[in-house]
Scaffold this motif. Structure first.
Motif, PDB file in Angstrom:
ATOM      1  N   SER A 187       3.736 -11.182   1.990  1.00  0.00           N
ATOM      2  CA  SER A 187       3.613 -11.068   3.421  1.00  0.00           C
ATOM      3  C   SER A 187       4.459  -9.683   4.068  1.00  0.00           C
ATOM      4  CB  SER A 187       4.321 -12.218   4.006  1.00  0.00           C
ATOM      5  OG  SER A 187       4.486 -12.168   5.214  1.00  0.00           O
ATOM      6  N   GLU A 188       5.796  -9.537   3.258  1.00  0.00           N
ATOM      7  CA  GLU A 188       6.359  -8.371   3.920  1.00  0.00           C
ATOM      8  C   GLU A 188       5.861  -7.059   3.434  1.00  0.00           C
ATOM      9  OE1 GLU A 188      10.221  -9.023   1.585  1.00  0.00           O
ATOM     10  OE2 GLU A 188      10.565 -10.845   2.723  1.00  0.00           O
ATOM     11  N   ALA A 189       5.137  -6.985   2.371  1.00  0.00           N
ATOM     12  CA  ALA A 189       4.580  -5.613   2.345  1.00  0.00           C
ATOM     13  C   ALA A 189       3.301  -5.371   3.063  1.00  0.00           C
ATOM     14  CB  ALA A 189       4.073  -5.721   0.514  1.00  0.00           C
ATOM     15  N   PHE A 190       2.437  -6.575   3.231  1.00  0.00           N
ATOM     16  CA  PHE A 190       1.400  -5.980   4.138  1.00  0.00           C
ATOM     17  C   PHE A 190       1.781  -6.068   5.522  1.00  0.00           C
ATOM     18  CE2 PHE A 190      -0.944  -6.860   0.262  1.00  0.00           C
ATOM     19  CZ  PHE A 190      -2.320  -6.084   0.362  1.00  0.00           C
ATOM     20  N   ALA A 191       2.834  -6.477   6.129  1.00  0.00           N
ATOM     21  CA  ALA A 191       3.041  -6.447   7.310  1.00  0.00           C
ATOM     22  C   ALA A 191       3.538  -5.059   7.581  1.00  0.00           C
ATOM     23  CB  ALA A 191       4.150  -7.308   7.650  1.00  0.00           C
ATOM     24  N   ARG A 192       3.975  -4.455   6.402  1.00  0.00           N
ATOM     25  CA  ARG A 192       4.661  -2.910   6.704  1.00  0.00           C
ATOM     26  C   ARG A 192       3.423  -2.156   6.716  1.00  0.00           C
ATOM     27  NH1 ARG A 192       8.744  -4.469   3.086  1.00  0.00           N
ATOM     28  NH2 ARG A 192       7.588  -3.830   1.249  1.00  0.00           N
TER      29      ARG A 192
END
Length: 293
Positions: free
Chosen positions: A127-132
């Motif tokens: 989630s954190e990686a693709f939000a960026r």
């Protein structure tokens, strides 16, 4: 050269870190055994069910008319990416995130450009990686490993199945780490919706079956179950892979800490020897000065 106090502090710090990494390795090993047993027991059942579904879903009228076997023009895509909630597991999360990005760029460049690629993240790191990266991310099931069971995986699968049946997504792909052994995890990309590929349809369209109690009842029960099981199997695979990767990473960290500790002890002994030698030279120099006086 560092002072004796600085080197001593570093030795203390490395020793403390090694104690933590050893403890984390032991915890990961204990969890790995349970996770490994679960996925090994699951695989034969999942494999047989998928084979059966592949044979009957398009080989019968009921299977062909199921909303989960409908092949449409791919306009909207959902990537279900399984990562861990925490780090300290080597390249486990990085590898699956890179694989998902590469898969999207290679297979869905047009959809990505139009903003029609979404990600359902099972695990916080994805989630954190693709939000960026500016891609639409569904965070509803990021805590799936906190309550790992078939029921929680089923909830995620049912949400995806409903969206596919409504036409929100035209393809759904799973990206996850498949557990092979403690040191090896294999990245898998698996299309789960629509359920049956064209190749399977060609091979199985002429197969005859006898259904009891009824064709419609069995097929309509098995198809959703197979999709839910695919999601649950990916979660179990990823869970075992995470513990294996963390165990390997902590073992390597402990080994590296041991090597660093040896180097620091050598540096400490050299610094201490140099300090003693300096003091002796000062004493000898003072004694010679007194003689001369």
């Amino acid at each position: 050269m560092a002072s004796l106090k600085e080197v001593r502090n570093r030795i203390t710090s490395v020793n403390s870190t090694m104690q933590i990494t050893k403890a984390m390795k032991m915890v990961a090993a204990a969890k790995l055994r349970r996770a490994q047993d679960r996925i090994i027991q699951m695989r034969p059942y999942a494999k047989k069910l998928n084979e059966l579904i592949a044979q009957v879903s398009q080989g019968t009228e009921v299977g062909a008319s199921s909303p989960y076997t409908q092949v449409r023009e791919v306009k909207n895509v959902l990537i279900i990416m399984v990562t861990s909630d925490r780090g300290l597991c080597g390249a486990f999360n990085t590898n699956v995130i890179k694989a998902a990005v590469a898969f999207i760029n290679e297979n869905y460049p047009t959809q990505l450009e139009k903003g029609n690629v979404s990600v359902l993240s099972l695990g916080k790191k994805g989630s954190e990686a693709f939000a960026r990266r500016g891609i639409k991310v569904d965070n509803e099931f990021t805590d799936i490993f906190q309550r790992l069971s078939f029921d929680t995986a089923k909830e995620a699968a049912e949400k995806v199945m409903a969206a596919f049946a409504e036409g929100t997504y035209d393809e759904v792909v799973l990206v996850y780490n498949e557990f092979k052994n403690v040191a090896t995890q294999i990245i898998r990309t698996e299309k789960i919706l629509p359920l049956v590929s064209e190749e399977t349809e060609e091979k199985t369209s002429n197969t005859d079956y006898i259904f009891e109690p009824s064709e419609e009842e069995i097929i309509l029960e098995l198809i959703p179950k197979a999709i839910k099981l695919s999601v649950f199997k990916a979660v179990l695979d990823s869970n075992a892979s995470e513990h294996g990767a963390r165990m390997t990473a902590m073992d390597k960290a402990t080994e590296n800490g041991g090597e660093l500790l040896k180097a620091l002890k050598i540096e400490y002994n050299r610094s201490r020897q140099a300090a003693i030698t300096k003091e002796i030279l000062e004493i000898v120099g003072g004694a010679e000065a007194l003689k001369g006086a």
